[in-house]
Design a protein around this motif. Structure first.
Motif, PDB file in Angstrom:
ATOM      1  N   THR A 233       0.808  -1.230   0.000  1.00  0.00           N
ATOM      2  CA  THR A 233       0.000   0.000   0.000  1.00  0.00           C
ATOM      3  C   THR A 233       0.832   1.267   0.000  1.00  0.00           C
TER       4      THR A 233
ATOM      5  N   ARG B 114       1.960   2.765   2.479  1.00  0.00           N
ATOM      6  CA  ARG B 114       1.581   3.609   3.609  1.00  0.00           C
ATOM      7  C   ARG B 114       2.622   3.468   4.721  1.00  0.00           C
TER       8      ARG B 114
ATOM      9  N   GLU C  24       4.010  12.441   6.405  1.00  0.00           N
ATOM     10  CA  GLU C  24       2.809  12.001   5.700  1.00  0.00           C
ATOM     11  C   GLU C  24       2.833  12.470   4.248  1.00  0.00           C
TER      12      GLU C  24
ATOM     13  N   GLU D 170       2.797  10.171   0.939  1.00  0.00           N
ATOM     14  CA  GLU D 170       1.740  10.350  -0.052  1.00  0.00           C
ATOM     15  C   GLU D 170       2.319  10.471  -1.458  1.00  0.00           C
TER      16      GLU D 170
ATOM     17  N   ARG E 152       3.601   7.125  -2.558  1.00  0.00           N
ATOM     18  CA  ARG E 152       2.464   6.245  -2.843  1.00  0.00           C
ATOM     19  C   ARG E 152       1.857   6.564  -4.205  1.00  0.00           C
TER      20      ARG E 152
END
Length: 576
Positions: A490, A492, A528, A532, A535
Motif C-alpha cells: 500500500t 503507507r 505524511e 503520499e 504512494r
C-alpha cells in the motif's frame, strides 16, 4: 372591526397576527382609540421591524409621542436604521434626552449619521438636538468625516493678518473670520464637501455661530493630539492585548441574577433561532428567561461594536453568542443540545459566554505570541496566525462553532476544534524552529517556501539517523526510507516510522517544557506528505525530492526579527 375587539387583542399573549394583517387604513382606524400602554404591548409582540414600524405609523400622534418616551433607544435606532425612508420622521418626534441617549450608543461615525438625520427632520424638538451636544462630542463626530478635518485645518491655517483687522480682533482668529465673513460666508469661503458633516455644520452655524467656533476649537485640539500621538487610537481600538497565560482561564462564577428590569419592548431579533435544538428542550419559563438574557447581551455587543442595529448585524451577533455558548458548555463538559441545556440550567448565560470567550481568547493569545516569528512560518501558517489576531466566530451550516480563516485560496470556515489543532501544529513548528535556531529555519523556508517540505527533509533524517538536524538525509535515502518504513503493497507508513520519529524527537532539547510528542507532531505532516508522494508515484524519485527539502542552511549572522528575550514571545504547547 369594533374598537373593543381590537383593543382586547393588544396584549403580549394574544394572537395579534389578525390585527397586524389589516390594511394600513383599517389598522389606523383600529388603533384610533388605543392608549400608550396597549400600544407598547403591541410593539412588544411585533415580530419584525416592519411590523413595529406599521404600528407606530398607525398610532395617533399624541399616543405615538407618549410611546416614544419609554421605547428603548436601541429599538428606536433599529427602526430608523433598518427602515430609514419610513421611520426617519421618528427622529423629529423624540425628546432631547432620548436623542442624547441614542448618541451615547454609537461610535463617532454613527453619531454623525444621527446628527445629520436630525437636521433633515426639522421639528420644534429636533431643532435643538445639535445644540444639546457638548462641543467636544460634536467635534469628535464631525472629525469622522475627512472633509471636516480639511475644513478645520483650512480655518486654522488661514492668514488672518491679511484681513487688516484691528489688533483686538486678532486675539481670536476664528472669531475674526466669523465677524468678517458671517455665518453664511464661512462655509462659502471655507467650503465643506456635501455630506453629513456639511449638513450638521450648516445647521449649527445657522442656529448658534459661536457654538460652531467652539466645535472648531475642540476639533483642532483633537487633531493636534492625534498628530502628536500617532497610531494611539488604532492601537487602543484594534490591537489585541498580550496576556499572561495564567490570566486567561478561570472557572465560571456562580449564576448572577440580573437586577435591571427587562425593557418594555425588545429588538425583534430571533435570538433563540441559532439555539433552536437547545431551546426545544428547555421549559417555557427557562426559554423565556434565556431569550431575555440573550437580548441583554445582544444590546451590549451591538453598542460595543459601534451602535449598528441593522438586522443583519444583530443576527450575526446572535449567531456568535450561540457559538460562544456551545464553546462554554463544551469547556464544562456539556456536549450536544442536552448537555448545553443542562449547563444553562446550572450556569448563567453570562458565565457560559465568558467560558466560551476564553476558549477563543486562548487561541488569539497563542497567535499573538507566534506573530513575531513570521520568518519561520510559511504562507499558510502566517495566514492562520493573522486570522486569529481578530478571530471571527460564527456558526457553520451544521450550527457548530467555527472560525473564518484567511488562506492563499481565500476565506475558509473551519470548526474551532480544527483551527485549534492547526494552531497547535504551528506552535510546535515554532518550537522546532527554536531548537534548530530561527536563522537556519528562516533560511530553509526561503529556499523551500513550504514548511511541510522542510518538515519532510527533517523527518527523513530523523527516521533514518535518529537525529533532527538539517542536512542529514540525502537523495538516495528516499529509496531506503520507502523500503524500510513503507508498506510494500500500500506504500503507507508503517508504525515503526512514527516510533523512530518519536525517538528522534525525544532526543531534542525541549525549550519551555514542550513535550517530545509535540515536536514530533510538527514533523509528522512532512512525513505524511512524503509517503503520499511516494504512494502516488513509487518509481518517481524526482517527485519525492521536490517535496523534500534536503539542504543544509548556514547559520546566518543576520539578526532574527523575533523578540526572543520576552518571556511570553513563544507559545507554550498547552496554551491552545
Amino acid at each position: 372591526m369594533p374598537a373593543s375587539t381590537t383593543l382586547s387583542t393588544i396584549t403580549p399573549h394574544a394572537d395579534h397576527g389578525r390585527l397586524l394583517a389589516l390594511p394600513d387604513d383599517d389598522l389606523r382606524a383600529a388603533l384610533a382609540t388605543v392608549d400608550a400602554d396597549a400600544a407598547l404591548n403591541l410593539l412588544a409582540v411585533a415580530s419584525s421591524f416592519a411590523d413595529q414600524s406599521r404600528v407606530l405609523r398607525s398610532l395617533p400622534v399624541r399616543v405615538r409621542l407618549r410611546v416614544l418616551d419609554p421605547l428603548p433607544a436601541p429599538v428606536l435606532a433599529g427602526l430608523v436604521q433598518n427602515l430609514e425612508s419610513e421611520n426617519a420622521y421618528l427622529v423629529g418626534q423624540i425628546s432631547v434626552e432620548r436623542f442624547v441617549e441614542l448618541l451615547s450608543l454609537c461610535s463617532p461615525e454613527r453619531q454623525l449619521y444621527w446628527l445629520a438625520l436630525s437636521t433633515r427632520e426639522l421639528t420644534s424638538r429636533s431643532f435643538a438636538f445639535p445644540l444639546s451636544v457638548p462641543p467636544e462630542d460634536l467635534a469628535r463626530a464631525l472629525l469622522s468625516d475627512s472633509a471636516f478635518r480639511d475644513h478645520a485645518r483650512a480655518l486654522a491655517n488661514f492668514p488672518v493678518w491679511n484681513l487688516r483687522l484691528p489688533p483686538d480682533a486678532m486675539r481670536d482668529p476664528l472669531a475674526a473670520l466669523l465677524a468678517t465673513y458671517g455665518a453664511d460666508g464661512l462655509l462659502r469661503e471655507f467650503p465643506l464637501t456635501h455630506g453629513p458633516a456639511s449638513e450638521v455644520a450648516a445647521a449649527i452655524l445657522e442656529q448658534h455661530p459661536e457654538l460652531y467656533l467652539d466645535v472648531i476649537r475642540a476639533a483642532l485640539h483633537q487633531l493636534d493630539y492625534a498628530a502628536t500621538h500617532p497610531e494611539e487610537e488604532e492601537l487602543l481600538a484594534t490591537e489585541p492585548v498580550l496576556l499572561r497565560a495564567n490570566a486567561i482561564g478561570s472557572a465560571p462564577s456562580p449564576p448572577v441574577v440580573e437586577e435591571a428590569p427587562p425593557p418594555p419592548v425588545r429588538l425583534p431579533i430571533p435570538v433563540l433561532d441559532p439555539l433552536a435544538p437547545v431551546a426545544q428542550i428547555l421549559s417555557p419559563a427557562r426559554r423565556e428567561a434565556l431569550a431575555g438574557e440573550l437580548h441583554h447581551h445582544l444590546l451590549r455587543e451591538a453598542i460595543a461594536a459601534g451602535g449598528s442595529f441593522l438586522a443583519s448585524d444583530l443576527e450575526g451577533i446572535a449567531s456568535r453568542m450561540a457559538a460562544l455558548l456551545q464553546l462554554g458548555g463544551a469547556a464544562l463538559g456539556a456536549l450536544g443540545p442536552h448537555g448545553l441545556a443542562r449547563a444553562l440550567a446550572q450556569h448563567s448565560v453570562t458565565d457560559l459566554l465568558a467560558a466560551g470567550a476564553r476558549q477563543i481568547e486562548q487561541l488569539r493569545q497563542v497567535a499573538l505570541r507566534l506573530r513575531p516569528l513570521r520568518q519561520v512560518l510559511d504562507v499558510r501558517q502566517r495566514s492562520l496566525v493573522q486570522s486569529l489576531l481578530a478571530p471571527r466566530l460564527l456558526l457553520d451550516v451544521e450550527r457548530q462553532p467555527a472560525l473564518e480563516v484567511i488562506g492563499p485560496g481565500g476565506v475558509r470556515v473551519l470548526p474551532v476544534a480544527e483551527v485549534r489543532a492547526l494552531l497547535q501544529r504551528t506552535a510546535a513548528w515554532a518550537e522546532l524552529a527554536r531548537s534548530l535556531t530561527f536563522c537556519r529555519m528562516a533560511a530553509a523556508l526561503r529556499e523551500a517556501q513550504d514548511s511541510e517540505a522542510v518538515a519532510a527533509g527533517l523527518a527523513l533524517g530523523a527516521v533514518l539517523y535518529g537525529r533532527v538536524e538539517f542536512g542529514l538525509a540525502e537523495p538516495d535515502d528516499l529509496r531506503t526510507f520507502a523500503r524500510r518504513y513503507l508498506s510494500a503493497k500500500t506504500h503507507r507508513l508503517l508504525p515503526r516510522a512514527r516510533a523512530a520519529l518519536q525517538r528522534a524527537a525525544g532526543g531534542m532539547p525541549a525549550p519551555r517544557g514542550v513535550p517530545a510528542d509535540a515536536l514530533a507532531v510538527a514533523l509528522e505532516a512532512g512525513l505524511e506528505r512524503l509517503a503520499e508522494v511516494i504512494r502516488a508515484a513509487p518509481t518517481d524519485a524526482a517527485a519525492a525530492r521536490r517535496v523534500c527539502y534536503l539542504g543544509k542552511p548556514p547559520e546566518s549572522a543576520a539578526t532574527f526579527g523575533a523578540e526572543e528575550d520576552e518571556e511570553d514571545s513563544i507559545p507554550l504547547w498547552n496554551e491552545p
